[in-house]
Each structure stands twice: as structure tokens, then as C-alpha cells.
Scaffold this active site. Structure first.
Site, PDB file in Angstrom:
ATOM      1  N   LEU A  71      27.588  37.162  50.518  1.00 64.06           N
ATOM      2  CA  LEU A  71      28.016  35.769  50.432  1.00 64.06           C
ATOM      3  C   LEU A  71      29.400  35.571  51.036  1.00 64.06           C
ATOM      4  O   LEU A  71      29.649  34.578  51.723  1.00 64.06           O
ATOM      5  CB  LEU A  71      27.988  35.312  48.969  1.00 64.06           C
ATOM      6  CG  LEU A  71      28.357  33.850  48.705  1.00 64.06           C
ATOM      7  CD1 LEU A  71      27.454  32.904  49.498  1.00 64.06           C
ATOM      8  CD2 LEU A  71      28.274  33.543  47.208  1.00 64.06           C
ATOM      9  N   ASP A  82      43.046  42.913  43.908  1.00 65.52           N
ATOM     10  CA  ASP A  82      42.273  43.521  42.818  1.00 65.52           C
ATOM     11  C   ASP A  82      42.140  42.495  41.700  1.00 65.52           C
ATOM     12  O   ASP A  82      43.082  42.270  40.937  1.00 65.52           O
ATOM     13  CB  ASP A  82      42.980  44.780  42.311  1.00 65.52           C
ATOM     14  CG  ASP A  82      42.213  45.459  41.177  1.00 65.52           C
ATOM     15  OD1 ASP A  82      41.097  45.005  40.843  1.00 65.52           O
ATOM     16  OD2 ASP A  82      42.744  46.441  40.612  1.00 65.52           O
ATOM     17  N   ALA A  94      31.305  40.847  42.781  1.00 66.20           N
ATOM     18  CA  ALA A  94      30.403  41.195  41.672  1.00 66.20           C
ATOM     19  C   ALA A  94      29.974  42.646  41.771  1.00 66.20           C
ATOM     20  O   ALA A  94      29.931  43.225  42.861  1.00 66.20           O
ATOM     21  CB  ALA A  94      29.167  40.299  41.688  1.00 66.20           C
ATOM     22  N   THR A 142      26.804  44.625  41.608  1.00 65.20           N
ATOM     23  CA  THR A 142      25.403  44.206  41.765  1.00 65.20           C
ATOM     24  C   THR A 142      24.399  45.364  41.803  1.00 65.20           C
ATOM     25  O   THR A 142      23.224  45.142  42.073  1.00 65.20           O
ATOM     26  CB  THR A 142      25.233  43.373  43.050  1.00 65.20           C
ATOM     27  OG1 THR A 142      25.681  44.160  44.167  1.00 65.20           O
ATOM     28  CG2 THR A 142      26.036  42.082  42.983  1.00 65.20           C
ATOM     29  N   TYR A 182      23.367  44.583  33.722  1.00 66.01           N
ATOM     30  CA  TYR A 182      23.845  43.681  34.771  1.00 66.01           C
ATOM     31  C   TYR A 182      23.746  42.224  34.318  1.00 66.01           C
ATOM     32  O   TYR A 182      24.728  41.464  34.417  1.00 66.01           O
ATOM     33  CB  TYR A 182      23.026  43.902  36.055  1.00 66.01           C
ATOM     34  CG  TYR A 182      23.226  42.835  37.100  1.00 66.01           C
ATOM     35  CD1 TYR A 182      24.424  42.739  37.804  1.00 66.01           C
ATOM     36  CD2 TYR A 182      22.211  41.924  37.386  1.00 66.01           C
ATOM     37  CE1 TYR A 182      24.603  41.744  38.761  1.00 66.01           C
ATOM     38  CE2 TYR A 182      22.387  40.940  38.345  1.00 66.01           C
ATOM     39  CZ  TYR A 182      23.591  40.843  39.030  1.00 66.01           C
ATOM     40  OH  TYR A 182      23.770  39.862  39.969  1.00 66.01           O
ATOM     41  N   TRP A 195      17.687  36.547  44.225  1.00 70.54           N
ATOM     42  CA  TRP A 195      17.103  37.264  45.362  1.00 70.54           C
ATOM     43  C   TRP A 195      17.899  37.034  46.659  1.00 70.54           C
ATOM     44  O   TRP A 195      17.353  36.684  47.697  1.00 70.54           O
ATOM     45  CB  TRP A 195      15.648  36.822  45.571  1.00 70.54           C
ATOM     46  CG  TRP A 195      14.704  37.086  44.447  1.00 70.54           C
ATOM     47  CD1 TRP A 195      15.017  37.276  43.124  1.00 70.54           C
ATOM     48  CD2 TRP A 195      13.276  37.155  44.516  1.00 70.54           C
ATOM     49  NE1 TRP A 195      13.875  37.458  42.381  1.00 70.54           N
ATOM     50  CE2 TRP A 195      12.785  37.396  43.202  1.00 70.54           C
ATOM     51  CE3 TRP A 195      12.357  37.041  45.556  1.00 70.54           C
ATOM     52  CZ2 TRP A 195      11.434  37.519  42.912  1.00 70.54           C
ATOM     53  CZ3 TRP A 195      11.000  37.158  45.264  1.00 70.54           C
ATOM     54  CH2 TRP A 195      10.550  37.405  43.952  1.00 70.54           C
TER      55      TRP A 195
END
Length: 285
Positions: free
Chosen positions: A13, A38, A62, A64, A127, A152
Site C-alpha cells: 500500500l 520507528d 503492519a 502481516t 494477527y 486480500w
């Protein structure tokens, strides 16, 4: 000109936001990843934001690795929960808007109609639980915050299902792909454009939103369409989830209802097949 801080700029993204930003000359986007900022360090964010003149923060960072998270939960929560709280607190203290990207994994997938934002959350993986905790802290600590749940995600950047299927389709004669998990693919370029449209809106409306492409499919359907568009002749066979055990439990049904984001921000969302054509075309150039 609005100045926007983007975290996680090296992910799917974040990379797509860098592409999409070219069409939004009214924004100055400052792209950071862990090397530049950070977000697990509250003081580091404070110093980065102080006197920088930011109007908003878009958090694309994230953890992931869904299966790895089952045993790497400390780092998962540090990035998906604690860092989000840091960003929300800094946004609140500095009067900034915050857009935080979350996931369909906050749901258990037992529903049979598209999930709306007010449906009961019940994550079934580390998660998913970490992402829900991040959502809650973002909403609790910042008045001007939009949480966007997506599903997705794929892109021409990074590692994702589309690129994996194209590669394996060329390397193998046959593949088995799960058919009893149903959802909607999301082209990260479409989500990036939606985020910038939200920031460009006359009125920023806080809350939780759902965004994926339109339409519904299984992972099997998705794989077949990828191969069709890529001209791959590999045989793809449907299998059940129980035939492909993983460390983390996935939702069997995670279709998201997008009515709220469409009506609030007047965003038009393409069908997943339409967007997939664009991505495969880029990957084949």
C-alpha cells in the site's frame, strides 16, 4: 498544500500511495519506513512530527505474516497494536487526522452476508486479534481517525497471492487452491486512491470503514482468473481448507460491505476482475 506523513512506505500500500500521489499535486506526502521512522518509539514520532507542519498521518505499517504471528506474537502486537497507539496519541496531541489500515481478519468468518462496520468482531488468529487491538486504540486515542478494514490485498509491489500464483503457474503443471474461503481481492492501487480521496474531502468523517474491490470469489476462483489473464496453462484444482492446514485460522467468509465509505466519501470502487486486469498487465510489462 496538505502535508501527509505515510508510514510503512515500502509495503504494497505504501508503494501504491507513492504512485497515486502523482495525481494529487495538492498533497505533499512524506514517505517513511522503519529506517526513517520507528513508529514503535513514541519519542521518535514526537520528534519527527514536531514543527513539521503535518496535517495527517496514514499508517500503512503492519505485521502481516499471519502464520508466523502465532508464535511471534510479541512483535506482532508491538507493530499492530502498540505502534498504532503511539501514532494515535501523536495525531491527537498535534491536531492531525489519522487513517489507519486494518483487516477483514477482525471477523471470524462465520457470517453469510457481507460484513458491515457494526457487525460483531471476533478474530480467530493472533494477527486478527492484534489488528483489532490496534483499531480500538486508534479510535480511543484520536478524535479525527478513520479505520479502514480491507481484505486480500495485492499489488505489483511486494509479495502477494497474485505474484505467487503467476510464478507457481509457470513453474508447475498443477496447483491445489482453497475454494471454501470466500472474500474479495483488493488492488492496493484502488485503496491508495480511496485514502487520498478521503483526505481530499471537504469534510473528514471519523469512524470505521470497509474497503475492498466489488464482487465476491474464492481463492480458487481468484487463482483461475489470474492464470487466465496471465496466459498460464497450469491445472488448478479446488481443495478444502482442511486439506491445507496452516498455523493460523482464516475466516471462511470475509466479504465486506462497502456502502458506508461509498456514501460518505463518494468513492467509486471497481470490480475485482477489472482491477486484476490492470495489475497483471503491469506485472507482464
Amino acid at each position: 498544500m496538505k502535508k501527509i506523513l505515510v508510514t510503512g512506505s515500502k509495503g504494497q500500500l505504501g508503494n501504491e500511495l507513492q504512485v497515486a500521489a502523482k495525481a494529487f499535486s495538492q498533497f505533499e506526502l512524506v514517505f517513511t519506513d522503519v529506517d526513517e521512522l520507528d513508529i514503535c518509539n513514541l519519542t521518535a514520532i514526537e520528534q519527527f512530527v514536531k514543527n513539521a507542519g503535518f496535517d495527517a498521518i496514514v499508517n500503512c505499517a503492519a505485521y502481516t505474516a499471519v502464520d508466523k504471528a502465532e508464535t511471534d506474537d510479541d512483535l506482532c502486537y508491538k507493530i499492530n497494536r502498540d505502534a498504532v497507539q503511539n501514532l494515535a496519541q501523536i495525531a491527537q496531541c498535534n491536531g492531525l487526522k489519522l487513517i489507519h489500515v486494518s483487516t477483514d481478519y477482525v471477523f471470524d468468518g462465520t457470517q453469510h452476508t457481507p460484513y458491515v462496520e457494526t457487525d460483531t468482531v471476533c478474530p480467530v488468529s493472533v494477527y486478527g486479534k492484534s489488528k483489532l487491538a490496534g483499531e480500538e486504540l486508534a479510535l480511543k486515542n484520536c478524535d479525527q481517525v478513520a479505520v479502514i478494514r480491507t481484505s486480500w490485498l495485492y499489488s505489483a509491489f511486494g509479495n502477494n497471492f497474485v505474484k505467487t500464483m503467476m510464478r507457481l503457474g509457470q513453474e508447475r503443471e498443477s496447483l491445489n487452491v482453497i475454494f471454501d474461503q470466500v472474500g474479495t481481492p483488493t488492488y492496493a492501487a484502488d485503496l491508495a486512491n480511496a485514502i487520498l480521496q478521503m483526505l481530499n474531502a471537504e469534510v473528514f468523517v471519523s469512524g470505521v470503514y470497509h474497503f475492498s474491490n466489488e464482487g465476491v470469489c474464492s481463492w480458487y476462483d481468484f487463482a483461475k482468473k489470474i492464470h487466465q489473464l496471465a496466459g498460464v496453462t497450469c491445472k488448478v484444482s479446488p481443495i478444502e481448507t482442511k486439506d491445507y492446514p496452516t498455523a493460523a485460522v482464516r475466516p471462511h467468509y470475509s466479504v465486506l460491505n462497502k456502502s458506508k465509505i461509498k456514501s460518505t466519501y463518494h468513492i467509486e470502487i471497481p470490480h475485482w476482475e477489472e482491477s486484476l486486469i490492470k495489475c497483471v498487465d503491469i506485472l507482464q510489462k
